[in-house]
Design an enzyme around this catalytic site. Structure first.
Site, PDB file in Angstrom:
ATOM      1  N   HIS A  81       0.851  -1.186   0.000  1.00  0.00           N
ATOM      2  CA  HIS A  81       0.000   0.000   0.000  1.00  0.00           C
ATOM      3  C   HIS A  81       0.882   1.229   0.000  1.00  0.00           C
ATOM      4  O   HIS A  81       1.934   1.227   0.639  1.00  0.00           O
ATOM      5  CB  HIS A  81      -0.922   0.020   1.236  1.00  0.00           C
ATOM      6  CG  HIS A  81      -2.054   0.959   1.077  1.00  0.00           C
ATOM      7  ND1 HIS A  81      -1.947   2.291   1.388  1.00  0.00           N
ATOM      8  CD2 HIS A  81      -3.312   0.768   0.614  1.00  0.00           C
ATOM      9  CE1 HIS A  81      -3.096   2.876   1.133  1.00  0.00           C
ATOM     10  NE2 HIS A  81      -3.943   1.984   0.652  1.00  0.00           N
ATOM     11  N   ASP A 137      -8.022  -5.185  -0.260  1.00  0.00           N
ATOM     12  CA  ASP A 137      -8.532  -6.004  -1.362  1.00  0.00           C
ATOM     13  C   ASP A 137      -8.178  -7.481  -1.235  1.00  0.00           C
ATOM     14  O   ASP A 137      -8.642  -8.294  -2.023  1.00  0.00           O
ATOM     15  CB  ASP A 137      -7.985  -5.469  -2.691  1.00  0.00           C
ATOM     16  CG  ASP A 137      -8.549  -4.103  -3.024  1.00  0.00           C
ATOM     17  OD1 ASP A 137      -9.744  -3.907  -2.782  1.00  0.00           O
ATOM     18  OD2 ASP A 137      -7.805  -3.242  -3.507  1.00  0.00           O
TER      19      ASP A 137
END
Ligand code: CMC
Length: 428
Positions: free
Chosen positions: A307, A364
């Site tokens: 991320h 996700d």
């Protein structure tokens, strides 16, 4: 904060004020740099160190794995709130009172009908069209059917634009899924709650009564909340920058949906499931895929890992992992994909490549497993993300417009040819 930042370029020194946020984050305010330094700019591809705005909506501490909407922790909201009150909180800044929530929902329901001509546009898409393309196009098409451009100085006009899109987008989401499943389109029911109505619009069949499964409803409610905002990510920045030209709300949202589609952003949820499926089909050899992910000559990345901001566990991933276990258990589903995901996670968390780069599972990684258990087709996963992100995009667009932010227009350092003479085609 009285401190300043000092910059030296050649013999010249410049001083810039520091800006401090409510969580003590610091920024150097370089607004005047180009003017005072005779044209010097900063360059920061991917905006890894660049703040585009001040915002009072979402706080994120990537080192500590903290996420809060308007000061409320994501853990608290995911556990105790419903999606509509979180939407209200993000957009208007405070949790709604009971009356405010009832009115907000009533106004949304009042505006939820999508003009029947929009169906014709949907009909023109081939059945193979990706539903994110459909959603982005139909959201943009709504502009044609709701022509009044928003006067942002009018609270009422602003409010009407917001309730319209909160009402209509779930209809478009369900239509995109019904097209994939070959089901006739519907408009939902005003007697249902917001999330229940989304489910009914997506899953109901013309020949049987649809009963809401509370496990699925609670999981969907949680997923939508977890996706509802994430400060200045790629799609949100897109919404803000498109809106900064004073393009309307629906046009800005349509652009945000397109930005979300990419596999490095929201499209990762579809990519994760396809990756897990491929690993399973390939005999479940997770080590082979770990090696591919680490090989700099192989474009493969471990989807659902890493991320830009989180250098610790994504707090949303923690919540979703527990929810995935629960939902599969409660629904009595034994999905081998979950085992592949868990062993991949374990290996990555113990692998120096991932540890050194602080690559953890993101939002996700596990969400697709829940969506699949709910009976949602894989191409629809990113559409579900878009539905959840809608209030965040609206809130950010509203904040940007009410803050009278200037048009977004970055600078560049030109690296192309200097002036050269044109030669006629015969002489080239
Ligand atoms: N698999 C393997 N290596 C990775 C991964 C990954 N998933 N993510 C980052 N790296 C490596 C990358 O190769 C680089 O290594 P090195 O320093 O040796 O060159 C290092 O880690 C830093 O990566 P980066 O690409 O510079 O980091 P970034 O902040 O630009 O990218 C990211 C962040 C999310 C795009 C990236 O981690 C990624 O591509 N992840 C996979 C896609 C994904 O799951 N996206 C969903 C993000 S969360 C939800 C959302 O935003 O919508």
């Amino acid at each position: 904060m009285s401190e300043t930042a000092k910059l030296k370029i050649g013999d010249n020194s410049y001083e810039f004020p520091l800006i401090e946020g409510s969580e003590n984050e610091l920024a150097i305010d370089i607004k005047t740099l180009r003017g005072v330094s005779n044209g010097v700019i900063t360059i920061d591809p991917g905006y890894k160190n660049t703040g585009a705005c001040k915002s009072a909506i979402t706080f994120l501490n990537g080192e500590k794995g903290v996420l809060r909407y308007r000061g409320y922790s994501i853990e608290d909201l995911a556990e105790k709130a419903n999606f509509l009150e979180v939407a209200y909180l993000l957009i208007f800044g405070e949790l709604p009172t009971k009356d405010q929530l009832v009115k907000f929902h009533a106004d949304i329901k009042d505006k939820a009908i999508v003009d029947d001509d929009v169906r014709k546009i949907l009909d023109a898409f081939p059945k193979t069209a990706h539903p994110m393309g459909i959603l982005s196009s139909l959201t943009s098409a709504l502009t044609a059917f709701n022509p009044s451009s928003v006067n942002v100085d009018s609270d009422e006009e602003m409010y009407q634009a917001i309730v319209k899109i909160m009402g209509k987008l779930p209809v478009l989401v369900s239509w995109a899924m019904r097209k994939i499943n070959g089901l006739p389109l519907n408009y939902g029911s005003n007697s249902l709650g917001y999330v229940e109505n989304v489910m009914s619009m997506m899953f109901s069949k013309p020949n049987e009564e649809y009963t809401i499964n509370p496990i699925v409803r609670d999981a969907l409610n949680k997923l939508l909340i977890l996706h509802a905002d994430h400060e200045q990510n790629c799609s949100t920045s897109t919404v803000r920058i498109v809106g900064s030209s004073h393009a309307g709300l629906f046009a800005s949202l349509s652009a945000g949906i397109s930005a979300l589609w990419g596999p490095l952003h929201g499209g990762a949820n579809q990519a994760v499931l396809e990756m897990l499926e491929a690993i399973k089909e390939d005999g479940g050899d997770t080590k082979k895929y770990m090696a591919k992910a680490k090989d700099k000559n192989d474009p493969f990345r471990l989807m659902g890992f890493g991320h830009r901001v989180y250098k610790n566990f994504d707090p949303r991933a923690k919540i979703i992992k527990v929810a995935a276990d629960q939902v599969l258990n409660d629904l009595g589903i034994d999905d081998p994909i979950l085992d592949v995901a868990k062993s991949l996670e374990q290996e990555a968390l113990n692998d120096p490549y991932f540890v050194d780069r602080k690559l953890y599972p993101n939002v996700d990684f596990y969400s697709g497993i829940i969506y699949r258990a709910m009976g949602i087709p894989v191409e629809m996963f990113t559409v579900m993300f878009a539905l959840g992100r809608l209030p965040g995009w609206i809130a950010q667009w509203r904040e940007m417009r009410l803050g009278k932010e200037p048009i977004g227009r970055p600078r560049q350092i030109y690296t192309g040819e200097t002036l050269r003479e044109f030669k006629a085609v015969q002489k080239r």
